[in-house]
Design a protein around this motif. Sequence first.
Motif, PDB file in Angstrom:
ATOM      1  N   GLY A  96      -1.025   6.473  -0.415  1.00 24.21           N
ATOM      2  CA  GLY A  96      -0.280   6.172  -1.731  1.00 24.21           C
ATOM      3  C   GLY A  96       0.631   5.138  -1.881  1.00 24.21           C
ATOM      4  N   ALA A  97       1.031   4.698  -0.575  1.00 24.96           N
ATOM      5  CA  ALA A  97       1.999   3.491  -0.696  1.00 24.96           C
ATOM      6  C   ALA A  97       1.110   2.305  -0.868  1.00 24.96           C
ATOM      7  CB  ALA A  97       2.565   3.578   0.803  1.00 24.96           C
ATOM      8  N   GLU A  98      -0.005   2.026  -0.346  1.00 27.08           N
ATOM      9  CA  GLU A  98      -0.714   0.905  -0.712  1.00 27.08           C
ATOM     10  C   GLU A  98      -1.002   0.923  -1.943  1.00 27.08           C
ATOM     11  OE1 GLU A  98      -3.217   0.650   3.574  1.00 27.08           O
ATOM     12  OE2 GLU A  98      -4.037   1.842   2.085  1.00 27.08           O
ATOM     13  N   ALA A  99      -1.569   2.219  -2.685  1.00 27.24           N
ATOM     14  CA  ALA A  99      -1.854   2.102  -3.930  1.00 27.24           C
ATOM     15  C   ALA A  99      -0.882   1.826  -4.948  1.00 27.24           C
ATOM     16  CB  ALA A  99      -2.484   3.456  -4.359  1.00 27.24           C
ATOM     17  N   LYS A 100       0.417   2.102  -4.540  1.00 27.85           N
ATOM     18  CA  LYS A 100       1.494   1.956  -5.484  1.00 27.85           C
ATOM     19  C   LYS A 100       1.981   0.543  -5.455  1.00 27.85           C
ATOM     20  CE  LYS A 100       4.426   5.993  -5.495  1.00 27.85           C
ATOM     21  NZ  LYS A 100       5.577   6.326  -5.095  1.00 27.85           N
ATOM     22  N   THR A 101       1.547  -0.292  -4.113  1.00 31.08           N
ATOM     23  CA  THR A 101       1.869  -1.622  -4.189  1.00 31.08           C
ATOM     24  C   THR A 101       0.824  -2.540  -4.940  1.00 31.08           C
ATOM     25  OG1 THR A 101       2.681  -1.500  -2.295  1.00 31.08           O
ATOM     26  CG2 THR A 101       1.732  -3.577  -2.640  1.00 31.08           C
ATOM     27  N   TYR A 102      -0.602  -1.921  -4.727  1.00 29.11           N
ATOM     28  CA  TYR A 102      -1.413  -2.710  -5.463  1.00 29.11           C
ATOM     29  C   TYR A 102      -1.448  -2.611  -6.778  1.00 29.11           C
ATOM     30  CZ  TYR A 102      -6.313  -4.029  -6.966  1.00 29.11           C
ATOM     31  OH  TYR A 102      -7.335  -4.722  -7.465  1.00 29.11           O
ATOM     32  N   VAL A 103      -1.142  -1.220  -7.503  1.00 29.03           N
ATOM     33  CA  VAL A 103      -1.019  -1.154  -8.759  1.00 29.03           C
ATOM     34  C   VAL A 103       0.108  -1.979  -9.720  1.00 29.03           C
ATOM     35  CG1 VAL A 103      -0.340   0.886 -10.633  1.00 29.03           C
ATOM     36  CG2 VAL A 103      -1.788   1.027  -8.640  1.00 29.03           C
ATOM     37  N   GLN A 104       1.355  -2.144  -8.744  1.00 21.64           N
ATOM     38  CA  GLN A 104       2.426  -2.926  -9.503  1.00 21.64           C
ATOM     39  C   GLN A 104       2.001  -4.343  -9.365  1.00 21.64           C
ATOM     40  OE1 GLN A 104       5.279  -1.618  -6.061  1.00 21.64           O
ATOM     41  NE2 GLN A 104       6.193  -0.482  -7.631  1.00 21.64           N
ATOM     42  N   ARG A 105       0.876  -4.715  -8.711  1.00 22.04           N
ATOM     43  CA  ARG A 105       0.684  -6.255  -8.629  1.00 22.04           C
ATOM     44  C   ARG A 105      -0.682  -6.413  -9.636  1.00 22.04           C
ATOM     45  NH1 ARG A 105       1.991  -7.116  -2.182  1.00 22.04           N
ATOM     46  NH2 ARG A 105       3.950  -6.895  -2.463  1.00 22.04           N
ATOM     47  N   ASN A 106      -1.305  -5.511  -9.912  1.00 18.86           N
ATOM     48  CA  ASN A 106      -2.866  -5.845 -10.403  1.00 18.86           C
ATOM     49  C   ASN A 106      -3.130  -4.755 -11.502  1.00 18.86           C
ATOM     50  OD1 ASN A 106      -4.054  -7.630  -8.112  1.00 18.86           O
ATOM     51  ND2 ASN A 106      -2.995  -6.087  -7.113  1.00 18.86           N
ATOM     52  N   ALA A 107      -3.764  -5.170 -12.217  1.00 16.16           N
ATOM     53  CA  ALA A 107      -4.512  -4.335 -13.383  1.00 16.16           C
ATOM     54  C   ALA A 107      -5.566  -3.451 -12.893  1.00 16.16           C
ATOM     55  CB  ALA A 107      -4.889  -5.103 -14.602  1.00 16.16           C
ATOM     56  N   VAL A 108      -5.568  -2.266 -13.256  1.00 15.45           N
ATOM     57  CA  VAL A 108      -6.654  -1.213 -12.784  1.00 15.45           C
ATOM     58  C   VAL A 108      -7.143  -0.650 -13.991  1.00 15.45           C
ATOM     59  CG1 VAL A 108      -7.247   0.543 -11.410  1.00 15.45           C
ATOM     60  CG2 VAL A 108      -5.518  -0.842 -10.571  1.00 15.45           C
ATOM     61  N   ASP A 109      -8.693  -0.605 -14.081  1.00 14.68           N
ATOM     62  CA  ASP A 109      -9.171   0.258 -15.308  1.00 14.68           C
ATOM     63  C   ASP A 109      -9.460   1.536 -15.023  1.00 14.68           C
ATOM     64  OD1 ASP A 109      -9.365  -2.294 -16.959  1.00 14.68           O
ATOM     65  OD2 ASP A 109     -10.686  -3.093 -15.494  1.00 14.68           O
ATOM     66  N   PHE A 110     -10.186   1.819 -13.904  1.00 14.45           N
ATOM     67  CA  PHE A 110     -10.312   3.002 -13.424  1.00 14.45           C
ATOM     68  C   PHE A 110      -9.767   3.465 -11.963  1.00 14.45           C
ATOM     69  CE2 PHE A 110     -14.259   2.086 -15.505  1.00 14.45           C
ATOM     70  CZ  PHE A 110     -14.296   3.117 -16.460  1.00 14.45           C
ATOM     71  N   PHE A 111      -9.050   4.577 -11.923  1.00 14.63           N
ATOM     72  CA  PHE A 111      -8.485   5.125 -10.731  1.00 14.63           C
ATOM     73  C   PHE A 111      -9.127   6.274 -10.284  1.00 14.63           C
ATOM     74  CE2 PHE A 111      -4.625   7.378  -9.245  1.00 14.63           C
ATOM     75  CZ  PHE A 111      -4.193   6.300  -8.322  1.00 14.63           C
ATOM     76  N   PHE A 112      -9.266   6.505  -9.161  1.00 18.93           N
ATOM     77  CA  PHE A 112      -9.759   7.558  -8.165  1.00 18.93           C
ATOM     78  C   PHE A 112      -9.069   7.876  -7.066  1.00 18.93           C
ATOM     79  CE2 PHE A 112     -13.302   5.422 -10.443  1.00 18.93           C
ATOM     80  CZ  PHE A 112     -14.124   6.245 -10.944  1.00 18.93           C
ATOM     81  N   CYS A 113      -8.572   8.987  -6.976  1.00 17.96           N
ATOM     82  CA  CYS A 113      -7.652   9.705  -6.043  1.00 17.96           C
ATOM     83  C   CYS A 113      -8.040  10.696  -5.505  1.00 17.96           C
ATOM     84  CB  CYS A 113      -6.303   9.343  -6.685  1.00 17.96           C
ATOM     85  SG  CYS A 113      -5.105   9.884  -5.379  1.00 17.96           S
ATOM     86  N   GLU A 114      -7.696  11.046  -4.144  1.00 20.47           N
ATOM     87  CA  GLU A 114      -7.939  12.360  -3.613  1.00 20.47           C
ATOM     88  C   GLU A 114      -6.739  13.016  -3.774  1.00 20.47           C
ATOM     89  OE1 GLU A 114      -7.936  13.070   0.764  1.00 20.47           O
ATOM     90  OE2 GLU A 114      -7.388  11.052   0.999  1.00 20.47           O
ATOM     91  N   ALA A 115      -6.702  14.501  -3.884  1.00 27.91           N
ATOM     92  CA  ALA A 115      -5.601  15.168  -4.030  1.00 27.91           C
ATOM     93  C   ALA A 115      -4.512  15.294  -2.966  1.00 27.91           C
ATOM     94  CB  ALA A 115      -6.048  16.769  -4.480  1.00 27.91           C
TER      95      ALA A 115
END
Length: 83
Positions: free
Chosen positions: A45-64
Amino acid sequence: MEKTPRLNFQGVTALLVEGDRHSVSVLSEILRRFGLEHQHCLETGAEAKTYVQRNAVDFFFCEAALPDMDGLDLVRWVRRSAP
């Protein structure tokens, strides 16, 4: 075997957040067969937060159940934080 239809995903980016490398590999291949070539695969999740803060994302798939946080909490955070 029937050929998978290719959709127009030109310029579309997907973010896959999954701790299990095998699951990421399978999902990534399915998306690739549908024509989604721009994929970023992260494990926490920490990697994802950093990525989303810096990049646009159209589709987001995440495990629970991510290794470092609840996946639903991450989804809520992305919905509030994404541009």
